[in-house]
Every structure is written in structure tokens, then in C-alpha cells.
Design a protein around this motif. Sequence first.
Motif, mmCIF file in Angstrom:
data_model
loop_
_atom_site.group_PDB
_atom_site.id
_atom_site.type_symbol
_atom_site.label_atom_id
_atom_site.label_comp_id
_atom_site.label_asym_id
_atom_site.label_seq_id
_atom_site.Cartn_x
_atom_site.Cartn_y
_atom_site.Cartn_z
ATOM 1 N N PRO A 83 0.807 -1.234 0.000
ATOM 2 C CA PRO A 83 0.000 0.000 0.000
ATOM 3 C C PRO A 83 0.838 1.281 0.000
ATOM 4 C CG PRO A 83 0.020 -0.971 2.186
ATOM 5 C CD PRO A 83 0.689 -1.954 1.268
ATOM 6 N N PHE A 84 2.107 1.196 0.389
ATOM 7 C CA PHE A 84 2.924 2.405 0.496
ATOM 8 C C PHE A 84 3.613 2.755 -0.830
ATOM 9 C CE2 PHE A 84 2.877 0.436 4.776
ATOM 10 C CZ PHE A 84 2.090 1.389 5.398
ATOM 11 N N LYS A 85 3.394 1.923 -1.856
ATOM 12 C CA LYS A 85 3.930 2.209 -3.183
ATOM 13 C C LYS A 85 2.818 2.480 -4.196
ATOM 14 C CE LYS A 85 8.269 -0.361 -2.701
ATOM 15 N NZ LYS A 85 9.136 -1.434 -3.279
ATOM 16 N N THR A 86 1.589 2.541 -3.703
ATOM 17 C CA THR A 86 0.463 2.765 -4.593
ATOM 18 C C THR A 86 0.391 4.220 -5.044
ATOM 19 O OG1 THR A 86 -1.943 2.549 -4.806
ATOM 20 C CG2 THR A 86 -1.091 3.279 -2.684
ATOM 21 N N THR A 87 -0.199 4.416 -6.195
ATOM 22 C CA THR A 87 -0.421 5.769 -6.697
ATOM 23 C C THR A 87 -1.802 6.285 -6.318
ATOM 24 O OG1 THR A 87 -1.206 4.864 -8.809
ATOM 25 C CG2 THR A 87 1.151 5.420 -8.638
ATOM 26 N N VAL A 88 -2.603 5.402 -5.710
ATOM 27 C CA VAL A 88 -3.951 5.785 -5.294
ATOM 28 C C VAL A 88 -3.850 6.667 -4.057
ATOM 29 C CG1 VAL A 88 -6.225 4.957 -4.578
ATOM 30 C CG2 VAL A 88 -4.857 3.619 -6.204
ATOM 31 N N SER A 89 -4.594 7.734 -4.036
ATOM 32 C CA SER A 89 -4.559 8.663 -2.898
ATOM 33 C C SER A 89 -5.104 8.001 -1.640
ATOM 34 C CB SER A 89 -5.384 9.910 -3.238
ATOM 35 O OG SER A 89 -5.392 10.796 -2.136
ATOM 36 N N MET A 90 -4.421 8.244 -0.526
ATOM 37 C CA MET A 90 -4.771 7.629 0.759
ATOM 38 C C MET A 90 -4.960 8.720 1.799
ATOM 39 S SD MET A 90 -2.510 4.833 2.907
ATOM 40 C CE MET A 90 -2.177 3.896 1.412
ATOM 41 N N ASN A 91 -6.083 8.678 2.539
ATOM 42 C CA ASN A 91 -6.295 9.712 3.557
ATOM 43 C C ASN A 91 -5.482 9.396 4.814
ATOM 44 O OD1 ASN A 91 -7.852 8.117 5.485
ATOM 45 N ND2 ASN A 91 -9.563 8.236 4.038
ATOM 46 N N PRO A 92 -5.273 10.373 5.695
ATOM 47 C CA PRO A 92 -4.421 10.166 6.883
ATOM 48 C C PRO A 92 -4.876 9.025 7.781
ATOM 49 C CG PRO A 92 -4.816 12.498 6.543
ATOM 50 C CD PRO A 92 -5.702 11.778 5.583
ATOM 51 N N SER A 93 -6.181 8.831 7.947
ATOM 52 C CA SER A 93 -6.672 7.752 8.808
ATOM 53 C C SER A 93 -6.311 6.388 8.240
ATOM 54 C CB SER A 93 -8.188 7.869 8.971
ATOM 55 O OG SER A 93 -8.690 6.793 9.737
ATOM 56 N N GLU A 94 -6.481 6.223 6.920
ATOM 57 C CA GLU A 94 -6.133 4.953 6.281
ATOM 58 C C GLU A 94 -4.629 4.691 6.364
ATOM 59 O OE1 GLU A 94 -9.620 4.943 2.831
ATOM 60 O OE2 GLU A 94 -7.685 5.921 2.467
ATOM 61 N N ARG A 95 -3.846 5.745 6.128
ATOM 62 C CA ARG A 95 -2.386 5.580 6.220
ATOM 63 C C ARG A 95 -1.971 5.190 7.637
ATOM 64 N NH1 ARG A 95 1.917 6.679 3.206
ATOM 65 N NH2 ARG A 95 0.597 7.626 1.594
ATOM 66 N N SER A 96 -2.626 5.779 8.630
ATOM 67 C CA SER A 96 -2.314 5.449 10.022
ATOM 68 C C SER A 96 -2.596 3.979 10.307
ATOM 69 C CB SER A 96 -3.141 6.341 10.955
ATOM 70 O OG SER A 96 -3.050 5.897 12.294
ATOM 71 N N ILE A 97 -3.754 3.484 9.861
ATOM 72 C CA ILE A 97 -4.134 2.092 10.110
ATOM 73 C C ILE A 97 -3.146 1.129 9.447
ATOM 74 C CG2 ILE A 97 -5.875 0.331 9.586
ATOM 75 C CD1 ILE A 97 -7.979 2.586 9.924
ATOM 76 N N LEU A 98 -2.816 1.376 8.188
ATOM 77 C CA LEU A 98 -1.909 0.488 7.466
ATOM 78 C C LEU A 98 -0.484 0.567 8.012
ATOM 79 C CD1 LEU A 98 -3.272 1.018 3.849
ATOM 80 C CD2 LEU A 98 -3.539 -1.004 5.297
ATOM 81 N N THR A 99 -0.072 1.735 8.472
ATOM 82 C CA THR A 99 1.248 1.858 9.097
ATOM 83 C C THR A 99 1.304 1.045 10.389
ATOM 84 O OG1 THR A 99 1.575 4.074 8.165
ATOM 85 C CG2 THR A 99 2.942 3.462 10.057
ATOM 86 N N TYR A 100 0.252 1.125 11.188
ATOM 87 C CA TYR A 100 0.176 0.298 12.394
ATOM 88 C C TYR A 100 0.324 -1.181 12.027
ATOM 89 C CZ TYR A 100 -1.540 4.053 15.505
ATOM 90 O OH TYR A 100 -1.668 5.182 16.275
ATOM 91 N N PHE A 101 -0.474 -1.620 11.032
ATOM 92 C CA PHE A 101 -0.556 -3.046 10.708
ATOM 93 C C PHE A 101 0.745 -3.574 10.113
ATOM 94 C CE2 PHE A 101 -2.165 -6.793 8.365
ATOM 95 C CZ PHE A 101 -2.917 -7.394 9.371
ATOM 96 N N TYR A 102 1.402 -2.753 9.280
ATOM 97 C CA TYR A 102 2.601 -3.208 8.581
ATOM 98 C C TYR A 102 3.891 -2.959 9.362
ATOM 99 C CZ TYR A 102 0.562 -4.456 4.043
ATOM 100 O OH TYR A 102 -0.125 -5.066 3.027
ATOM 101 N N GLU A 103 3.978 -1.806 10.013
ATOM 102 C CA GLU A 103 5.275 -1.383 10.543
ATOM 103 C C GLU A 103 5.346 -1.335 12.067
ATOM 104 O OE1 GLU A 103 6.212 2.339 8.722
ATOM 105 O OE2 GLU A 103 6.240 1.514 6.668
ATOM 106 N N THR A 104 4.285 -0.886 12.717
ATOM 107 C CA THR A 104 4.366 -0.678 14.168
ATOM 108 C C THR A 104 4.089 -1.952 14.951
ATOM 109 O OG1 THR A 104 3.463 1.524 13.711
ATOM 110 C CG2 THR A 104 3.718 0.899 16.029
ATOM 111 N N MET A 105 3.100 -2.735 14.523
ATOM 112 C CA MET A 105 2.824 -4.014 15.185
ATOM 113 C C MET A 105 4.019 -4.948 15.044
ATOM 114 S SD MET A 105 -1.065 -5.166 14.285
ATOM 115 C CE MET A 105 -2.413 -4.764 15.378
#
Length: 428
Positions: A252-274
Amino acid sequence: MPYLNEDGFHYETESGIETPDSLKKQINNEKNKNIELVFTHNVSAREETQGRELTDILHESIKRIIPSYEAILEAAPAMVEEQVPATVKNHLEGGRAVHPKNMILQGPPGTGKTYHTVLYAVAIIEGKTMDEIKKDGYPEVKRRYAKYRDENRIAFTTFHQSYGYEEFIEGIKPVVASDTNEIGFNIESGIFKEFCDLAAASHRFGGYDVLIDGEARIWKVSLGGSGDHPLKKACFDKGIMRIGWDNYGENPFKTTVSMNPSERSILTYFYETMKAGDIVLSLKDERHIDGIGIIEGEVEWLEDEAQYKRSRKVNWLAKNISLDIHEMNMRKNLTQKTVYPLDRLSVSQVERMLEGEYGIPDINDQSEKPYVFIVDEINRGNISKILGELITLIEPSKRLGEMEETLVKLPYSKKSLVFRVTSILLEQ
């Protein structure tokens, strides 16, 4: 020769001079334990040394005082034996010697406090009496002491007047970013909190053969939303957790599709912080959870699934339950947000959920490793300033697992300190 009595006053005999034999008697006298050797050389203002150097006078003085000094050393062992607590009451449990939770070794300098600290620390860790430890000889005991210290089973610090809460428990420390030179602030653990975290780590639960890390972070996850959901049942059955946002693709972090801050926060948690070893609680409703699990794997992309393709392996220790965590979460309602941390909860609270509410046996009590923390020069530190609210937990009855168990929430990190340190040795 003058000497000090128990009140600290100088005292002289009628003759004004103590002989070596009389000094030995003074040491054995209960009222006279502190001996001060003094030699006075009086020189008249008009007197000339007649070629004698001051060093010669000092040599003569030392020569005359040595017999008295040797007499004191000869009698000293009895005095040292009385001043150092060579024996502390202990009792046997399951064939192991159990020592007091807190011990203070006190006495004048040179009376063996540090020497005995090494012996006691090893005796506590190995569950042996002091008599058993002394039979091994000090060099061998010191070798084992160094081994336990390297394994982080023994920690040592020295109090002083500038020592404070930030160094001992936790504090806010400035951090400079290397790329931007911007100054930020991190909450950093002090030496005692780090040691407590080590002692609390790797708590094992029977029947599940799983280790719970005392430093694990706790997360809330929504498996298809609140209440019953086919996705939740599939996750519980297969030992995984799954989330969506499939439109952003496998990375998801290489996509060209626009991502809102809430979605980016959730995916960052799931991929990187957990992290593997963290704890996840499954949402049931705004007050309740219906699953408790331990993350066991990294993110996987499930291409064959129609939706909710992002997955991580989870060992669900409790599932299909209904546990109200509203009070433990400081009366904050759980939300529908897919993933976010529950930093108000502590690992020890999750452990009690597993032990008490759902009968998951805790077998760690039988295999728990003792940990010993040593404080040197405790009388030189400001105890209130250094310990703060932790003063309460020093009492053995307030330790984790005791009848009066008490948890203290730390002011900076808002986390509860887990106090599983077996014993504290104090020198003053």
C-alpha cells in the motif's frame, strides 16, 4: 591515646596514653566501638629542629603508633563480625531457601558490605542458604555472580545527591534527528524500570506453551466490525487476523492511489508498528472484547481471498468470550477503527484476564527466575525524589502476585510498572 566513645566524644585515660593491650580491651567493650588513633607532636614557637626534617618527625610518629594500629587489626575480626549482618533469616520452600524481599547491609566502610552483597545475590538466585554458598569459596561465587549479571539477572546502581526519578524510573529526554537536526522528546526508561521490564518479560502460560513479553504493546483490532461476523469466525478458526483496504494493493505504500491520513495510520500500524509478540484484543462492542491473541507473524497478502486480503498469524489464547474492559481502559469506549493501540492497558492486566476470567493456567510461578537489584550508598540519595510513587511497591506484600498486589501507573508513559523483581539488596 584518646578514643571515641559511642556518643562521639573524645576520652583520655588518666595517664593520657592507651597501650596496645588496653586498646584491645576497648574494642571488646560494648560502649567503645570506634577507635581513633592520635599522635601529637608539640613544638615550641622558639624551638628549632636542629637539622631534623619534618619527614623524620612523621616517620617517628608513625613508628610509635604502629603497635596500637596492629593491636586494633588483631581485634577487628570480632568487631566486623558483629557489624555486618552475616546471617539473615530465611526459610525453605520446595527445597529452596527463600530470602527476604528487601535487605539492608549496613556498617562502617571496610566491614564487608560489598563482599556480602555478592554472596547474598547468588544465594537468592540459586535458592541456597548463606552457609551453602560460603562452602563454594568466594572466587567461585564471584564467577557465578558475574555470569548472572551478564544474563541481566543482577543489576547494580549507586545513589548520590544528583540521582533522580528520571535516571531510576523514567523521564523525558531530548532527541535530535540526524537528518533534520530537529529536537524531539522521547520517554526513556531508567535503570530500575528497565530491570523490572526484564524480570516481567517472557511470562509463560501452561496449556498454550506461549511466552508473553512484558514489553509487548497491546492493540485493538476490528475483525469485520463489532459483534458476530463471518470474518471473525474465520480468523479465530485459522489463527490469523485480517483487514481490508484491498484497493491499495499488496504494497500500500507504493500505490499511486490517494490515501487519507486515517487509512495511512491504520496500514502503518498493521505493517510497521505491530510486532511479533504484541497482544491483540478483538472488538465485540464499545465496552467488550471477544478475543485475546499474540501476534506470531509478519504481514501476508492472501491473493485467493475475495476481500480482507491483509493477514497476520495470531495465536488466539481466548476467543468467543465477552469481557468488559471499559474500566481498565480508563472508561474510554472502544471504536470501530480497524487497528489502534490500547496504551492505557498493561500486559499484567491482560495476564489477569487470561488467568482469572477464563481459567488459562499460569505455570510461570514454578519456573520464574529470581532477579536481584543492588543499590549502593542508598543513604546518600533522596529516596522520595528517586522512587516517587514506587515507594509503595517496595513493600513485599505489594508485589505482583501477593495478597495486597498494587499496580502503579507511571506519570510519563501512563503504563503500569510490573514489579516482579525478587529481591532488593541495599548498602549504606
